[in-house]
Design a protein around this motif. Structure first.
Motif, PDB file in Angstrom:
ATOM      1  N   PRO A  34      -0.755  -8.078 -15.392  1.00  5.37           N
ATOM      2  CA  PRO A  34      -1.590  -8.565 -14.286  1.00  5.37           C
ATOM      3  C   PRO A  34      -1.213  -7.866 -12.986  1.00  5.37           C
ATOM      4  O   PRO A  34      -0.098  -7.367 -12.831  1.00  5.37           O
ATOM      5  CB  PRO A  34      -1.257 -10.065 -14.215  1.00  5.37           C
ATOM      6  CG  PRO A  34      -0.644 -10.395 -15.538  1.00  5.37           C
ATOM      7  CD  PRO A  34       0.064  -9.150 -15.976  1.00  5.37           C
ATOM      8  N   ASP A  36       0.107  -7.305  -9.317  1.00  2.35           N
ATOM      9  CA  ASP A  36       1.196  -7.947  -8.596  1.00  2.35           C
ATOM     10  C   ASP A  36       1.692  -6.993  -7.526  1.00  2.35           C
ATOM     11  O   ASP A  36       1.340  -5.813  -7.509  1.00  2.35           O
ATOM     12  CB  ASP A  36       2.335  -8.309  -9.553  1.00  2.35           C
ATOM     13  CG  ASP A  36       3.194  -9.453  -9.020  1.00  2.35           C
ATOM     14  OD1 ASP A  36       3.006  -9.832  -7.836  1.00  2.35           O
ATOM     15  OD2 ASP A  36       4.037  -9.961  -9.766  1.00  2.35           O
ATOM     16  N   THR A 211      -8.303 -11.895  -5.768  1.00  2.00           N
ATOM     17  CA  THR A 211      -8.241 -12.765  -6.936  1.00  2.00           C
ATOM     18  C   THR A 211      -8.459 -11.943  -8.194  1.00  2.00           C
ATOM     19  O   THR A 211      -9.400 -11.137  -8.264  1.00  2.00           O
ATOM     20  CB  THR A 211      -9.301 -13.885  -6.872  1.00  2.00           C
ATOM     21  OG1 THR A 211      -9.024 -14.737  -5.769  1.00  2.00           O
ATOM     22  CG2 THR A 211      -9.295 -14.714  -8.151  1.00  2.00           C
ATOM     23  N   ARG A 213      -8.662 -12.453 -12.457  1.00  2.00           N
ATOM     24  CA  ARG A 213      -8.742 -13.335 -13.613  1.00  2.00           C
ATOM     25  C   ARG A 213      -8.512 -12.469 -14.850  1.00  2.00           C
ATOM     26  O   ARG A 213      -9.308 -11.592 -15.159  1.00  2.00           O
ATOM     27  CB  ARG A 213     -10.117 -14.006 -13.653  1.00  2.00           C
ATOM     28  CG  ARG A 213     -10.362 -14.954 -14.819  1.00  2.00           C
ATOM     29  CD  ARG A 213     -11.718 -15.628 -14.635  1.00  2.00           C
ATOM     30  NE  ARG A 213     -12.082 -16.462 -15.768  1.00  2.00           N
ATOM     31  CZ  ARG A 213     -12.815 -16.036 -16.807  1.00  2.00           C
ATOM     32  NH1 ARG A 213     -13.261 -14.793 -16.822  1.00  2.00           N
ATOM     33  NH2 ARG A 213     -13.102 -16.850 -17.797  1.00  2.00           N
ATOM     34  N   LYS A 224      -5.615 -16.125 -17.195  1.00  2.00           N
ATOM     35  CA  LYS A 224      -4.685 -16.391 -16.099  1.00  2.00           C
ATOM     36  C   LYS A 224      -5.335 -15.948 -14.795  1.00  2.00           C
ATOM     37  O   LYS A 224      -5.886 -14.842 -14.712  1.00  2.00           O
ATOM     38  CB  LYS A 224      -3.371 -15.631 -16.303  1.00  2.00           C
ATOM     39  CG  LYS A 224      -2.411 -15.750 -15.125  1.00  2.00           C
ATOM     40  CD  LYS A 224      -1.164 -14.895 -15.324  1.00  2.00           C
ATOM     41  CE  LYS A 224      -0.238 -14.989 -14.112  1.00  2.00           C
ATOM     42  NZ  LYS A 224       0.976 -14.143 -14.269  1.00  2.00           N
ATOM     43  N   SER A 226      -4.678 -15.035 -10.839  1.00  2.00           N
ATOM     44  CA  SER A 226      -3.688 -14.695  -9.816  1.00  2.00           C
ATOM     45  C   SER A 226      -4.418 -14.517  -8.492  1.00  2.00           C
ATOM     46  O   SER A 226      -5.418 -13.796  -8.420  1.00  2.00           O
ATOM     47  CB  SER A 226      -2.953 -13.401 -10.178  1.00  2.00           C
ATOM     48  OG  SER A 226      -2.318 -13.505 -11.436  1.00  2.00           O
ATOM     49  N   SER A 227      -3.932 -15.171  -7.438  1.00  2.00           N
ATOM     50  CA  SER A 227      -4.560 -15.084  -6.118  1.00  2.00           C
ATOM     51  C   SER A 227      -3.526 -14.689  -5.079  1.00  2.00           C
ATOM     52  O   SER A 227      -2.386 -15.176  -5.101  1.00  2.00           O
ATOM     53  CB  SER A 227      -5.198 -16.420  -5.731  1.00  2.00           C
ATOM     54  OG  SER A 227      -6.245 -16.765  -6.626  1.00  2.00           O
TER      55      SER A 227
END
Length: 234
Positions: A34, A36, A211, A213, A224, A226-227
């Motif tokens: 994801p 990051d 954001t 997804r 999952k 992540s924002s």
């Protein structure tokens, strides 16, 4: 067969100077992380791609000209860069290695890009661009959270856009077994499909809402989210 829609509005005063909505399509079995923060000071937010541009102190057009001189060494690709600067002004640039053209600076507007060159009017791209445009017309009335959710709804549109002759001609034998599935914005087959939705909002002051997804492989029913929120150094 990824797809991207974006608004570039560098002169926006009250709304957004940049909005992006994108799907990444990939084999479910391919390892992926994801998005990051990373880098020497954790100052870069990305899915670990196009690292040279993100880490070098160079403007987008200069970087794309450098890349274009080496384009023949790689498989076909598209690359878009954005520089946000309150003093010099915002700029976006594009280079498609199969276009036969030099990198160019983009005018303000709404754009779409799929597995071809920028603005190639595949049926799925035309549909997605219309849905994207209709959504951002409401951006002043929506909170950032609601706007993001509406854009994710656009990205998850699974209506088949047949006939998909342009996709078939490009992929030939590879795409024919699941051409119908590939014709949708949101792709779902037994082994390949949309694994990530990404929405990025940059407002007039440089505040970013990001954001992502991400599908928890190999289960297409688990995702999952992540924002991230931060200010650009501009």
């Amino acid at each position: 067969m990824c797809i991207i829609f974006f608004l570039f509005d560098p002169h926006s005063v009250s709304a957004y100077r940049f909005i992006l909505a994108a799907n990444r399509d990939e084999y479910y079995s391919r390892p992926s992380k994801p998005a990051d923060f990373w880098g020497n000071n954790s100052e870069i937010l990305s899915g670990h791609l196009v690292t040279n541009f993100l880490t070098e102190d160079v403007d987008g057009l200069t970087y794309l000209k450098k890349v274009s001189s080496e384009g023949h060494l790689y498989n076909g690709f598209n690359l878009i860069t954005a520089d946000f600067n309150n003093t010099k002004g915002d700029t976006m640039c594009y280079y498609g290695s199969k276009s036969g053209q030099e990198p160019k600076t983009l005018e303000p507007g709404i754009y779409g890009l799929s597995n071809s060159l920028l603005e190639t009017p595949w049926k799925k791209l035309v549909l997605g661009k219309k849905l994207f445009t209709d959504t951002i017309k409401q951006s002043k009335e929506l909170s950032p959270e609601n706007l993001m959710q509406e854009l994710i709804t656009v990205l998850n549109n699974d209506e088949f856009q047949m006939p998909a002759t342009d996709i078939e001609e490009q992929g030939q034998d590879f795409v024919r077994p699941f051409l119908k599935e590939l014709s949708a914005l949101f792709v779902r087959t037994s082994s390949y499909g949309t694994r990530t939705n990404t929405v990025i909002l940059v407002d007039a002051k440089g505040h970013v809402n990001f954001t992502e997804r991400t599908m928890l492989c190999p289960d297409a029913n688990q995702w999952k989210v992540s924002s991230f929120q931060f200010e650009l150094e501009i």
